[in-house]
Design a protein around this motif. Structure first.
Motif, PDB file in Angstrom:
ATOM      1  N   THR A   1      26.766  20.294  33.776  1.00 14.71           N
ATOM      2  CA  THR A   1      26.467  19.245  32.663  1.00 14.71           C
ATOM      3  C   THR A   1      26.285  17.906  33.278  1.00 14.71           C
ATOM      4  O   THR A   1      26.626  17.676  34.244  1.00 14.71           O
ATOM      5  N   THR A   2      25.732  16.749  32.550  1.00 16.30           N
ATOM      6  CA  THR A   2      25.949  15.369  32.832  1.00 16.30           C
ATOM      7  C   THR A   2      26.838  15.002  31.835  1.00 16.30           C
ATOM      8  O   THR A   2      26.594  14.841  30.564  1.00 16.30           O
ATOM      9  N   PHE A   3      28.081  14.836  31.932  1.00 16.93           N
ATOM     10  CA  PHE A   3      29.232  14.605  30.587  1.00 16.93           C
ATOM     11  C   PHE A   3      28.776  13.520  29.916  1.00 16.93           C
ATOM     12  O   PHE A   3      29.026  13.638  28.721  1.00 16.93           O
ATOM     13  N   ASN A   4      28.501  12.522  30.447  1.00 15.43           N
ATOM     14  CA  ASN A   4      28.247  11.145  29.632  1.00 15.43           C
ATOM     15  C   ASN A   4      27.293  11.366  28.638  1.00 15.43           C
ATOM     16  O   ASN A   4      27.021  10.372  27.762  1.00 15.43           O
ATOM     17  N   THR A   5      26.224  12.152  28.790  1.00 16.46           N
ATOM     18  CA  THR A   5      25.074  12.036  27.727  1.00 16.46           C
ATOM     19  C   THR A   5      24.953  13.349  27.043  1.00 16.46           C
ATOM     20  O   THR A   5      24.276  13.572  26.318  1.00 16.46           O
ATOM     21  N   ASP A   6      25.639  14.498  27.301  1.00 13.50           N
ATOM     22  CA  ASP A   6      25.555  15.800  27.040  1.00 13.50           C
ATOM     23  C   ASP A   6      26.438  16.236  25.959  1.00 13.50           C
ATOM     24  O   ASP A   6      27.781  16.325  26.280  1.00 13.50           O
ATOM     25  N   GLU A   7      25.984  16.282  24.713  1.00 17.64           N
ATOM     26  CA  GLU A   7      26.930  16.442  23.409  1.00 17.64           C
ATOM     27  C   GLU A   7      27.410  18.003  23.223  1.00 17.64           C
ATOM     28  O   GLU A   7      28.114  18.114  22.369  1.00 17.64           O
ATOM     29  N   HIS A   8      26.796  18.706  24.023  1.00 13.91           N
ATOM     30  CA  HIS A   8      26.838  20.263  23.720  1.00 13.91           C
ATOM     31  C   HIS A   8      28.172  20.505  24.651  1.00 13.91           C
ATOM     32  O   HIS A   8      28.192  21.867  24.587  1.00 13.91           O
ATOM     33  N   VAL A   9      28.740  19.849  25.329  1.00 15.69           N
ATOM     34  CA  VAL A   9      29.956  20.184  26.183  1.00 15.69           C
ATOM     35  C   VAL A   9      31.080  20.819  25.404  1.00 15.69           C
ATOM     36  O   VAL A   9      31.594  22.084  25.539  1.00 15.69           O
ATOM     37  N   LEU A  10      31.258  20.254  24.194  1.00 16.30           N
ATOM     38  CA  LEU A  10      32.378  20.601  23.287  1.00 16.30           C
ATOM     39  C   LEU A  10      32.070  22.046  22.867  1.00 16.30           C
ATOM     40  O   LEU A  10      33.007  22.818  22.486  1.00 16.30           O
ATOM     41  N   ARG A  11      30.996  22.169  22.437  1.00 16.41           N
ATOM     42  CA  ARG A  11      30.821  23.636  21.849  1.00 16.41           C
ATOM     43  C   ARG A  11      30.791  24.723  22.954  1.00 16.41           C
ATOM     44  O   ARG A  11      31.233  25.808  22.769  1.00 16.41           O
ATOM     45  N   ALA A  12      30.327  24.411  24.246  1.00 15.81           N
ATOM     46  CA  ALA A  12      30.434  25.443  25.419  1.00 15.81           C
ATOM     47  C   ALA A  12      31.962  25.676  25.673  1.00 15.81           C
ATOM     48  O   ALA A  12      32.492  26.594  25.558  1.00 15.81           O
ATOM     49  N   LEU A  13      32.870  24.605  25.587  1.00 16.31           N
ATOM     50  CA  LEU A  13      34.290  24.767  25.492  1.00 16.31           C
ATOM     51  C   LEU A  13      34.805  25.683  24.396  1.00 16.31           C
ATOM     52  O   LEU A  13      35.757  26.390  24.830  1.00 16.31           O
ATOM     53  N   ARG A  14      34.448  25.303  23.199  1.00 17.74           N
ATOM     54  CA  ARG A  14      34.909  26.118  22.098  1.00 17.74           C
ATOM     55  C   ARG A  14      34.608  27.645  22.399  1.00 17.74           C
ATOM     56  O   ARG A  14      35.183  28.508  21.776  1.00 17.74           O
ATOM     57  N   ALA A  15      33.490  27.850  22.815  1.00 15.19           N
ATOM     58  CA  ALA A  15      33.038  29.341  23.124  1.00 15.19           C
ATOM     59  C   ALA A  15      33.832  30.061  24.152  1.00 15.19           C
ATOM     60  O   ALA A  15      33.452  31.155  24.246  1.00 15.19           O
ATOM     61  N   GLY A  16      34.574  29.189  24.840  1.00 14.46           N
ATOM     62  CA  GLY A  16      35.517  29.776  26.137  1.00 14.46           C
ATOM     63  C   GLY A  16      35.072  29.496  27.176  1.00 14.46           C
ATOM     64  O   GLY A  16      35.595  30.309  28.365  1.00 14.46           O
ATOM     65  N   ALA A  17      34.267  28.459  27.529  1.00 15.76           N
ATOM     66  CA  ALA A  17      33.975  28.083  29.026  1.00 15.76           C
ATOM     67  C   ALA A  17      35.151  27.487  29.403  1.00 15.76           C
ATOM     68  O   ALA A  17      36.019  26.904  28.911  1.00 15.76           O
ATOM     69  N   ALA A  18      35.428  27.770  30.899  1.00 13.02           N
ATOM     70  CA  ALA A  18      36.674  27.400  31.420  1.00 13.02           C
ATOM     71  C   ALA A  18      36.569  25.812  32.035  1.00 13.02           C
ATOM     72  O   ALA A  18      37.650  25.305  32.314  1.00 13.02           O
ATOM     73  N   GLY A  19      35.453  25.250  31.814  1.00 14.59           N
ATOM     74  CA  GLY A  19      35.302  23.692  32.048  1.00 14.59           C
ATOM     75  C   GLY A  19      34.085  23.237  32.633  1.00 14.59           C
ATOM     76  O   GLY A  19      33.205  24.064  32.051  1.00 14.59           O
ATOM     77  N   PHE A  20      33.847  22.320  33.029  1.00 15.78           N
ATOM     78  CA  PHE A  20      32.492  21.942  33.604  1.00 15.78           C
ATOM     79  C   PHE A  20      32.358  21.331  34.867  1.00 15.78           C
ATOM     80  O   PHE A  20      33.607  20.770  35.323  1.00 15.78           O
ATOM     81  N   VAL A  21      31.374  21.202  35.447  1.00 15.54           N
ATOM     82  CA  VAL A  21      31.164  20.287  36.714  1.00 15.54           C
ATOM     83  C   VAL A  21      30.032  19.398  36.518  1.00 15.54           C
ATOM     84  O   VAL A  21      29.143  19.808  36.088  1.00 15.54           O
ATOM     85  N   LEU A  22      29.863  18.184  36.885  1.00 21.72           N
ATOM     86  CA  LEU A  22      28.694  17.247  36.800  1.00 21.72           C
ATOM     87  C   LEU A  22      27.749  17.667  37.932  1.00 21.72           C
ATOM     88  O   LEU A  22      28.287  18.329  38.783  1.00 21.72           O
ATOM     89  N   LYS A  23      26.441  17.675  37.582  1.00 23.23           N
ATOM     90  CA  LYS A  23      25.335  18.364  38.880  1.00 23.23           C
ATOM     91  C   LYS A  23      25.725  17.303  39.887  1.00 23.23           C
ATOM     92  O   LYS A  23      24.906  17.842  41.164  1.00 23.23           O
ATOM     93  N   ASP A  24      26.188  16.361  39.991  1.00 16.81           N
ATOM     94  CA  ASP A  24      26.010  15.224  41.246  1.00 16.81           C
ATOM     95  C   ASP A  24      27.489  15.277  41.795  1.00 16.81           C
ATOM     96  O   ASP A  24      28.034  14.537  42.409  1.00 16.81           O
ATOM     97  N   THR A  25      28.291  16.245  41.372  1.00 19.69           N
ATOM     98  CA  THR A  25      29.827  16.353  41.998  1.00 19.69           C
ATOM     99  C   THR A  25      29.587  16.574  43.370  1.00 19.69           C
ATOM    100  O   THR A  25      28.809  17.264  44.037  1.00 19.69           O
ATOM    101  N   ALA A  26      30.589  16.001  44.136  1.00 19.00           N
ATOM    102  CA  ALA A  26      30.401  16.535  45.477  1.00 19.00           C
ATOM    103  C   ALA A  26      30.537  18.009  45.729  1.00 19.00           C
ATOM    104  O   ALA A  26      31.588  18.677  45.180  1.00 19.00           O
ATOM    105  N   PRO A  27      30.268  18.444  47.010  1.00 21.54           N
ATOM    106  CA  PRO A  27      30.208  20.049  46.958  1.00 21.54           C
ATOM    107  C   PRO A  27      31.373  20.719  47.230  1.00 21.54           C
ATOM    108  O   PRO A  27      31.731  21.656  46.724  1.00 21.54           O
TER     109      PRO A  27
END
Length: 222
Positions: free
Chosen positions: A82-108
């Protein structure tokens, strides 16, 4: 060896992720998908430990795919791209059971470490990020749904006294060490309480605990 399924509709992103993750000796990319609709069959075929899931895809998005996947017994863990600062759907994913998130520009190296952590059962969300998520929910749902609040409070009431205290502390975004210091217990004891809370409430990770505490709308210190 951590078995990984990549899900992203952009072939260049998938290629970059495969190259990045291919350098890790303990991570194996077992399959790729270009849409969330392909996830279920690939999970059945390849039995990945972790799914790295994009949110925005043309047919079945990552949110719907995550919800469907995590509803199945023995499902792999999901990390949302995701892009955390602009993506309003992260909460829905976490409620669904996602274990977390990473930004697409995160260091390898951080993406590789996130995959390792999630495979080991540790959600990829820092206490600071948890606090930010709760603040976002509070801003969006300040008037709240009384039915949801009542249900959340009823679920939390099923916990023992110390479990309830730990749950409220998680809802404040505190780390295990901070909870241990504040409640005068050891970190291993906190971890035991967290495991029991997850089991009793049928949740996947501590972020879902924090969101449930928010839904209950308990004031600080309660």
């Amino acid at each position: 060896m951590v078995r990984l399924l990549l899900v992203d509709d952009d072939p260049l992103v998938r290629a970059g992720l495969r190259m990045m993750l291919g350098g890790a000796p303990d991570v194996e990319v077992v399959a790729e998908a270009a849409d969330g609709g392909e996830v279920a069959s690939l999970v059945r075929e390849h039995s990945p430990d972790v799914v790295l899931m994009d949110i925005r895809m043309p047919t079945v998005d990552g949110l719907a795919a995550t919800e469907a996947l995590r509803a199945r017994p023995g499902a792999p863990e999901v990390i949302v791209l995701t892009t955390f600062n602009t993506d309003e759907h992260v909460l829905r994913a976490l409620r669904a059971g996602a274990a977390g998130f990473v930004l697409k520009d995160t260091a390898p190296r951080e993406i590789v470490e996130a995959v390792r952590k999630v495979a080991a059962g540790e959600p990829v969300l820092s206490p600071a990020v948890t606090r930010q998520l709760i603040a976002q929910v509070a801003g969006a749902d300040s008037d709240g749904d009384r039915g949801a609040r009542s249900t959340a409070r009823r679920r939390l009431a099923s916990l023992g006294e110390r479990e309830h205290e730990v749950a409220l502390a998680i809802g404040e975004g505190r780390s295990n060490a901070e909870i241990a210091a504040g409640l005068h217990m050891s970190v291993p004891t906190v971890k035991t309480h967290v495991s029991r809370i997850l089991g009793k409430l049928g949740l996947n990770n501590r972020v879902q605990i924090a969101l449930l505490v928010h839904d209950a709308a308990f004031p600080p210190g309660r």
